[in-house]
Design a protein around this motif. Structure first.
Motif, PDB file in Angstrom:
ATOM      1  N   TRP A  83     -25.343  58.102  -7.977  1.00  0.00           N
ATOM      2  CA  TRP A  83     -23.930  58.056  -7.678  1.00  0.00           C
ATOM      3  C   TRP A  83     -23.195  57.045  -8.585  1.00  0.00           C
ATOM      4  CZ3 TRP A  83     -20.991  61.646  -5.232  1.00  0.00           C
ATOM      5  CH2 TRP A  83     -19.884  61.239  -4.950  1.00  0.00           C
ATOM      6  N   ARG A  98     -26.569  67.202  -5.527  1.00  0.00           N
ATOM      7  CA  ARG A  98     -26.394  66.338  -4.363  1.00  0.00           C
ATOM      8  C   ARG A  98     -26.651  67.406  -3.106  1.00  0.00           C
ATOM      9  NH1 ARG A  98     -20.609  63.771  -2.863  1.00  0.00           N
ATOM     10  NH2 ARG A  98     -21.242  63.254  -0.724  1.00  0.00           N
ATOM     11  N   LYS A  99     -27.320  66.917  -1.934  1.00  0.00           N
ATOM     12  CA  LYS A  99     -27.545  67.589  -0.831  1.00  0.00           C
ATOM     13  C   LYS A  99     -26.458  67.200   0.306  1.00  0.00           C
ATOM     14  CE  LYS A  99     -31.513  67.653   0.974  1.00  0.00           C
ATOM     15  NZ  LYS A  99     -33.008  67.372   1.304  1.00  0.00           N
ATOM     16  N   ARG A 100     -25.740  68.243   0.650  1.00  0.00           N
ATOM     17  CA  ARG A 100     -24.585  67.903   1.623  1.00  0.00           C
ATOM     18  C   ARG A 100     -25.050  67.667   3.024  1.00  0.00           C
ATOM     19  NH1 ARG A 100     -20.421  66.934  -1.472  1.00  0.00           N
ATOM     20  NH2 ARG A 100     -20.018  68.484  -3.151  1.00  0.00           N
ATOM     21  N   ARG A 101     -24.593  66.845   3.647  1.00  0.00           N
ATOM     22  CA  ARG A 101     -24.811  66.229   5.016  1.00  0.00           C
ATOM     23  C   ARG A 101     -23.757  66.226   5.606  1.00  0.00           C
ATOM     24  NH1 ARG A 101     -29.734  62.223   5.568  1.00  0.00           N
ATOM     25  NH2 ARG A 101     -28.331  61.629   7.083  1.00  0.00           N
ATOM     26  N   GLY A 102     -23.577  66.639   7.226  1.00  0.00           N
ATOM     27  CA  GLY A 102     -22.619  66.705   7.910  1.00  0.00           C
ATOM     28  C   GLY A 102     -22.007  65.105   8.148  1.00  0.00           C
ATOM     29  N   GLY A 112     -21.899  62.587   6.043  1.00  0.00           N
ATOM     30  CA  GLY A 112     -21.030  62.058   4.936  1.00  0.00           C
ATOM     31  C   GLY A 112     -22.050  61.009   3.976  1.00  0.00           C
ATOM     32  N   ILE A 158     -24.579  60.365   1.269  1.00  0.00           N
ATOM     33  CA  ILE A 158     -24.917  61.091  -0.044  1.00  0.00           C
ATOM     34  C   ILE A 158     -26.327  61.109  -0.137  1.00  0.00           C
ATOM     35  CG2 ILE A 158     -24.684  60.595  -2.510  1.00  0.00           C
ATOM     36  CD1 ILE A 158     -21.978  59.346  -1.949  1.00  0.00           C
TER      37      ILE A 158
END
Length: 181
Positions: A83, A129-133, A135, A137
């Motif tokens: 990041w 990047r893996k999306r997570r609910g 927030g 990273i």
């Protein structure tokens, strides 16, 4: 063989710090690295991307503008460092293309003379990047990348690991070595 080549090059170029990926194969390299740098003033640092982020209790304003801690925002050190690399690249773009003032410490520059600059750029740009609910990273693991046909980002990893300021161990023959992990 690769580690011997890397340490020889680092010593040849008079590096101040030597960082290596301690995960996987690199976990067995500490003795060899210490031996290579014995008597040199170079600092060595093992990097384990799966560890907790650095300064995890430090305040951090996330993308949604909420005040959180570094540990609330990043799943691990690898995500935190990638990041930061993203931020450095984006800030450089903003400065060069948009004309925004950016503190030079918050930008990054790559020499156009790098032999494999296109490969490096490709690797840096494709870190998924893996999306997570919640927030947090998270970066796709190398195993997940491989399963999707994405090659290991070895050059990008080297850049990512080199942009942080590690807690270092100075290696001298007369010093009692401390355990890195």
């Amino acid at each position: 063989d690769g580690m011997i080549w890397a340490t020889d090059k680092a010593i040849q170029f008079g590096c101040d710090e030597f960082v290596w990926d301690y995960s996987g194969i690199g976990s067995g390299m500490l003795g060899s690295i210490r031996k290579s740098f014995a008597g040199k003033s170079s600092k060595i640092q093992a990097f384990n991307g799966g560890e907790s982020p650095d300064n995890k209790d430090k305040p951090y304003i996330s993308d949604d503008g909420k005040k959180k801690t570094v540990g609330d925002v990043f799943i691990n050190k690898r995500a935190q460092r990638y990041w930061r690399l993203y931020e450095l690249c984006y800030n450089t773009y903003r400065c060069i293309v948009k004309g925004d003032y950016i503190d030079p410490n918050d930008m990054i520059s790559f020499s156009s003379n790098i032999k494999d600059i296109k490969r490096l750029r490709s690797e840096v740009c494709r870190i998924p990047r893996k999306r997570r609910g919640d927030g947090v990273i998270q970066i796709m693991t190398k195993k997940e990348m491989l399963s999707k046909g994405i090659p290991s980002p070895n050059m990008a990893d080297s850049v990512m690991m080199s942009i942080f300021e590690p807690v270092s161990v100075v290696v001298h023959a007369e010093i009692q070595y401390e355990t890195l992990l």
